[in-house]
Design an enzyme around this catalytic site. Structure first.
Site, PDB file in Angstrom:
ATOM      1  CB  ALA A 242      -0.933  -0.004   1.209  1.00 57.99           C
TER       2      ALA A 242
ATOM      3  CB  CYS B 199      -9.208  -3.293  -1.423  1.00 56.05           C
ATOM      4  SG  CYS B 199      -8.698  -4.754  -0.486  1.00 56.05           S
TER       5      CYS B 199
ATOM      6  CG  ASN C 103      -5.770  -5.425  -4.593  1.00 53.19           C
ATOM      7  OD1 ASN C 103      -5.570  -5.834  -5.731  1.00 53.19           O
ATOM      8  ND2 ASN C 103      -4.863  -5.554  -3.629  1.00 53.19           N
TER       9      ASN C 103
END
Length: 349
Positions: A18, A152, A316
């Site tokens: 991320a 997500c 995602n």
């Protein structure tokens, strides 16, 4: 605010997927200047050693979080539960805080306890955070300084269902959603389930009931209908394809579903309704969305039963995490919403 304003950015926990994805997008953003990236394990190592796709794009080296300097924007890309425990320290370093974890998504401390199995460290602060879903919270995001980015799987579910629930196109019956999820959603830490001989070629149901993103989706969706999520891991690295089974009232048709999506999402820059009569790309496919901030939504209806199958696809790590974080920041800081997010994807991929 001048279009030429630049904001400094520090990414805390930038060695994971991320944080790395936020860094990739921020390096291509004309108004963001990433000045620091932290990683306890990789302190002193060039960022490009961990994120090799960024070779030649940045000379930054990881530093420890204890060495964090002030920045205009602090992005927290930490394991769930970590950000909230030290939030005062991060708030002392930057005016705008963007949290990519689940720590501030839920507004109700009781729901947080039921979902995550522990009390929230700062329950009185939960109301200060805007849920980072731009399609639902654009007005709340304007000028926001606390952004709690959405989950997500939750994002793919919410975006598929929201217009139909908002406009009453679905019956108040149980909605069952299944997500086919890429391996990157599990994070960068290795585990038995991510070991290549166990993962490759596998379709593994890993959360048939009790998925934590259910609480987010129920919080954000109108009507409080019973919602049931199941998650299945796939051999893909990126992407989520969600199918949601729902029912529409007697007398409703495809046209009503179309109209609802068009009314709510007609001006959305990152929502595409995919429903094509011919060819092989008739429905959403996450393969086409790798690296993009789009959510593709499709549907098919069984007129005999009133069942409608809703489909949504996202990357995602982008629309599901770092991309909607950038999109939310663009809104908060009055920059054009698509800034830094223009990549159209690849075909073939």
């Amino acid at each position: 605010m001048s279009m030429h304003d630049q904001k400094t950015v520090a990414i805390v926990g930038g060695s994971g997927y991320a944080g790395g994805e936020f860094l990739r997008l921020a390096l291509n953003h004309p108004h963001l200047n990433v000045t620091q990236v932290t990683s306890e394990r990789n302190a002193g190592t060039p960022v490009s050693m961990v994120h090799p796709n960024l070779r030649g794009r940045t000379n930054l080296k990881f530093r420890k979080a204890a060495e964090l300097d002030e920045a205009d924007i602090i992005v927290l890309a930490l394991p769930h539960g970590s950000a909230a425990k030290k939030i005062a320290e991060y708030e002392a370093k930057g005016r705008i805080i963007v949290d990519l974890s689940a720590d501030f998504r839920l507004k109700d401390p009781e729901v947080y306890r039921a979902t995550y199995g522990e009390d929230h460290p700062t329950p009185d602060r939960l109301g200060e955070w805007v849920y980072g879903n731009p399609e639902l919270h654009r007005e709340d995001l304007r000028g926001a300084t606390r952004i709690a980015c959405a989950g997500c799987f939750a994002t793919s579910v919410i975006l598929a269902l929201y217009p139909l629930l908002k406009l009453g196109v679905l019956l108040p019956k149980d909605i069952i959603a299944t997500g086919l999820v890429g391996s990157s959603a599990a994070g960068a830490s290795a585990s038995d389930s991510s070991h290549h001989p166990e993962r490759a070629g596998s379709l593994r149901v890993y959360k048939p009931v009790g998925h934590r993103h259910t609480a987010e989706a129920q919080q954000e969706l109108p009507g409080h209908f019973p919602l049931h999520l199941t998650a299945i891991s796939t051999p893909r690295v990126r992407g989520i394809l969600t199918t949601a089974q729902a029912w529409i009232p007697d007398g409703y048709s495809d046209r009503d579903v179309w109209s609802a999506y068009r009314e709510v999402y007609g001006a959305e820059p990152f929502i595409r309704i995919v429903k094509v009569a011919k060819g092989i790309h008739r429905y959403p496919d996450p393969m086409l969305l790798d690296g993009t901030n789009y959510c593709d939504i499709g549907f098919e209806m069984d007129q005999d039963t009133g069942r409608v199958v809703l489909m949504s696809a996202i990357d995602n790590l982008v629309k599901g995490t770092a991309g909607h974080a950038i999109q939310s920041l663009n809104i908060a800081l009055e920059w054009p919403e698509t800034t830094g997010l223009e990549f159209a994807g690849l075909h073939p991929a």
